[in-house]
Design an enzyme around this catalytic site. Structure first.
Site, short mmCIF file in Angstrom:
data_model
loop_
_atom_site.label_atom_id
_atom_site.label_comp_id
_atom_site.label_asym_id
_atom_site.label_seq_id
_atom_site.Cartn_x
_atom_site.Cartn_y
_atom_site.Cartn_z
N PHE A 1 3.90 -7.39 -5.61
CA PHE A 1 3.74 -6.20 -6.46
C PHE A 1 5.06 -5.41 -6.53
CE2 PHE A 1 2.38 -1.59 -5.82
CZ PHE A 1 2.44 -1.27 -7.17
N ASN B 1 6.90 -17.24 -0.42
CA ASN B 1 6.02 -18.40 -0.18
C ASN B 1 4.66 -18.21 -0.87
OD1 ASN B 1 4.80 -16.49 1.38
ND2 ASN B 1 4.74 -17.70 3.26
N TYR C 1 -0.21 -5.73 11.47
CA TYR C 1 0.70 -5.20 10.45
C TYR C 1 1.57 -4.09 11.04
CZ TYR C 1 2.10 -3.12 5.92
OH TYR C 1 2.79 -2.63 4.84
N TYR D 1 20.12 -5.05 15.56
CA TYR D 1 21.24 -5.73 14.88
C TYR D 1 22.31 -4.71 14.49
CZ TYR D 1 19.58 -10.55 14.45
OH TYR D 1 19.21 -11.84 14.72
N1 LIG Z 1 2.34 -1.38 -1.77
C1 LIG Z 1 2.34 -0.42 -0.86
O1 LIG Z 1 1.65 0.58 -1.02
C2 LIG Z 1 3.20 -0.54 0.38
C3 LIG Z 1 3.14 0.50 1.32
C4 LIG Z 1 3.92 0.40 2.46
C5 LIG Z 1 4.77 -0.67 2.65
N2 LIG Z 1 4.82 -1.66 1.73
C6 LIG Z 1 5.71 -2.79 2.00
O2 LIG Z 1 6.36 -3.22 0.82
C7 LIG Z 1 6.49 -4.64 0.82
C8 LIG Z 1 5.89 -5.22 -0.46
O3 LIG Z 1 4.50 -4.86 -0.53
P1 LIG Z 1 3.60 -5.24 -1.78
O4 LIG Z 1 2.62 -4.16 -1.96
O5 LIG Z 1 4.46 -5.63 -2.92
O6 LIG Z 1 2.82 -6.51 -1.21
P2 LIG Z 1 2.57 -7.94 -1.87
O7 LIG Z 1 1.61 -8.66 -0.98
O8 LIG Z 1 2.24 -7.80 -3.31
O9 LIG Z 1 4.01 -8.61 -1.77
C9 LIG Z 1 4.52 -9.18 -0.60
C10 LIG Z 1 5.20 -10.48 -0.97
O10 LIG Z 1 5.75 -11.09 0.21
C11 LIG Z 1 5.48 -12.49 0.17
N3 LIG Z 1 5.50 -13.00 1.54
C12 LIG Z 1 4.70 -12.65 2.58
N4 LIG Z 1 5.02 -13.36 3.69
C13 LIG Z 1 6.07 -14.16 3.35
C14 LIG Z 1 6.82 -15.13 4.05
N5 LIG Z 1 6.60 -15.42 5.34
N6 LIG Z 1 7.82 -15.77 3.38
C15 LIG Z 1 8.08 -15.50 2.07
N7 LIG Z 1 7.38 -14.59 1.36
C16 LIG Z 1 6.37 -13.94 1.99
C17 LIG Z 1 4.11 -12.58 -0.50
O11 LIG Z 1 3.81 -13.86 -1.02
C18 LIG Z 1 4.24 -11.51 -1.58
O12 LIG Z 1 4.79 -12.02 -2.78
C19 LIG Z 1 5.82 -5.14 2.09
O13 LIG Z 1 6.81 -5.36 3.07
C20 LIG Z 1 4.93 -4.00 2.51
O14 LIG Z 1 4.72 -3.97 3.89
C21 LIG Z 1 4.03 -1.63 0.61
#
Ligand SMILES: NC(=O)c1ccc[n+]([C@@H]2O[C@H](COP(=O)([O-])OP(=O)(O)OC[C@H]3O[C@@H](n4cnc5c(N)ncnc54)[C@H](O)[C@@H]3O)[C@@H](O)[C@H]2O)c1
Length: 319
Positions: free
Chosen positions: A12, A33, A146, A160
Site C-alpha cells: 500500500f 516477495n 510485529y 549500524y
Molecule cells: N499502513 C499503515 O498504517 C502503517 C502504519 C505503521 C507502519 N507502517 C509500516 O509501513 C510499511 C508498509 O506498510 P503497508 O501498509 O504498505 O503494508 P503492506 O502489507 O501493504 O506492504 C508491505 C509490503 O512488504 C512486502 N513484504 C513483507 N515481507 C517481505 C519480505 N520478507 N521480503 C520482501 N517483501 C516483503 C509485502 O509483500 C508488501 O508488499 C510497513 O513496514 C509497516 O510496518 C504502516
C-alpha cells in the site's frame, strides 16, 4: 536523479511512494516477495523504464548491480490480520530482513529510512505519544511479533549508525489510509467502507470509544520523502495525523458518506488492542515543516471512490 531501492514496493504505502518518486524522475528498484502486497499495485508502471521490480524475500541477502543512493525499507506485514497469521515471517523480516538492508546500505554508502510504527509504543500510557516515550508493549502477546520486530529493527538500525556510521533515519508511521489498501486487510477504514457499501453490518471491536488518528496516504508520502531527503540522521520521527477520533465516529462518517443502511455489531476487543493512539508531531513540524493537510472527508471520499471502483475484489473480514 537518484537510484532508490524500495523494499515492500508492491504494498500500500510502497506503491504510492514509487508513484511519487517516479514523478520526480528517480530510478526505482522495488524488492517484494508479495506476501501481503499485490503486484497489480504497480501495473500502471510496468512499461516505465525507470522502474525495475525484483521478486525477492529480503530475509535472504541480495546484491544489487546498480549503485544505490537511498533505501526506503518499507517491507513488513503491517495489518494485524496479516501479522497474526504469519508471526515468524513478520519477526524475520523485521530482524534478518532489516540486517540485510542495512548491510546493503553500508556497502553502497546509501542512506536508509526504516519504516517503523506507532506500534512500538504498544498500548501507550502517555498521550499524545512523543518520540521520547519508551512504550508499553507485551512481549509475548499476539501483537508482539510485529511490535518487537519493529523495536528490534529500530535498535539494529541505531546499532549500524553507531558502529558503522551508516546514514539512517527512522519514520514512526501512525495509521495511514487511502486507495490501494486491500479490501480484506482487516484495518478499520477498508472494513467500514466495504461493509457500508454492501449495506452489511459494521463490525466494531469493543464499544467504539477507543481512538485512532488517521493520516491520508498523500500526506504520509509527503512526510516520508521530506524525512528521507532531510539531513536528520540517527533519530526517530513520528509521522501521523494529530487529530484524534473515536472508531464509532469514523464508522458513522463512512455510513453517511456512502448513504449506507448498515447497522452496527460490537465484538470483543482483541487482546492488547490499544485504547488510544495519537502522535505528537511537534518534531516533524519543527524539523521538516511537515503536517498533514488532507481533512478526513477528502481522504475518505477518495478512498470510498477507490473501493467503489474495485468492488469485485471486495470480501470483508474481521477488523
Ligand atoms: N499502513 C499503515 O498504517 C502503517 C502504519 C505503521 C507502519 N507502517 C509500516 O509501513 C510499511 C508498509 O506498510 P503497508 O501498509 O504498505 O503494508 P503492506 O502489507 O501493504 O506492504 C508491505 C509490503 O512488504 C512486502 N513484504 C513483507 N515481507 C517481505 C519480505 N520478507 N521480503 C520482501 N517483501 C516483503 C509485502 O509483500 C508488501 O508488499 C510497513 O513496514 C509497516 O510496518 C504502516
Amino acid at each position: 536523479m537518484s537510484t532508490i531501492l524500495i523494499t515492500g514496493g508492491s504494498g500500500f504505502i510502497g506503491s504510492h511512494l514509487i508513484d511519487h518518486l517516479i514523478r520526480d524522475n528517480h530510478q526505482i528498484i522495488s524488492l517484494d516477495n508479495h506476501i501481503t502486497g499485490r503486484p497489480s499495485n504497480l501495473d500502471h508502471l510496468k512499461d516505465n523504464p525507470n522502474l525495475k521490480t525484483i521478486h525477492h524475500d529480503i530475509t535472504e541477502p541480495i546484491d544489487i548491480e546498480e549503485k544505490i543512493d537511498y533505501i526506503f525499507h518499507m517491507a513488513s506485514p503491517a495489518s494485524p490480520i496479516d501479522y497474526i497469521q504469519i508471526p515468524k515471517e513478520t519477526l524475520l523480516t523485521g530482524s534478518i530482513g532489516t540486517k540485510n538492508m542495512l548491510d546493503l546500505a553500508q556497502k553502497h554508502s546509501a542512506r536508509l529510512l526504516l519504516a517503523s510504527t506507532s506500534e512500538i509504543y504498544g498500548d501507550p500510557l502517555e498521550h499524545p505519544q512523543k518520540e521520547t516515550y519508551f512504550g508499553n508493549v507485551n512481549t509475548t502477546g499476539p501483537r508482539s511479533c510485529y511490535d518487537e520486530a519493529k523495536r528490534f529493527a529500530e535498535a539494529l538500525t541505531m546499532a549500524y549508525h553507531r558502529t558503522h556510521n551508516t546514514n539512517v533515519v527512522i519514520a514512526r508511521i501512525f495509521n495511514t489510509y487511502g486507495p490501494r489498501m486491500r479490501p480484506n486487510d482487516g484495518r478499520v477504514v477498508p472494513n467500514f467502507i466495504i461493509q457500508s457499501l454492501k449495506n452489511e453490518s459494521i463490525t466494531i471491536n469493543g464499544d467504539g470509544t477507543q481512538t485512532r488518528s488517521f493520516c491520508y496516504i498523500d500526506d504520509q508520502i509527503d512526510g516520508l520523502t521530506k524525512l528521507m531527503f532531510s539531513n536528520i540522521q540517527g533519530e526517530a520521527v513520528n509521522l501521523g495525523n494529530p487529530e484524534e477520533t473515536t472508531i464509532s465516529a469514523v464508522s458513522e462518517k463512512i455510513k453517511t458518506m456512502t448513504n449506507s443502511t448498515s447497522t452496527t455489531t460490537y465484538n470483543d476487543m482483541p487482546e492488547n488492542d490499544p485504547i488510544r493512539r495519537l502522535p505528537d508531531i511537534t518534531k516533524a513540524k519543527n524539523l521538516l515543516d511537515w503536517k498533514p493537510k488532507t481533512d478526513i472527508e477528502t481522504g475518505l471520499s477518495a478512498t470510498i471512490e477507490h473501493f467503489k471502483n474495485n468492488m469485485q475484489q471486495t470480501e470483508t473480514t474481521d477488523q
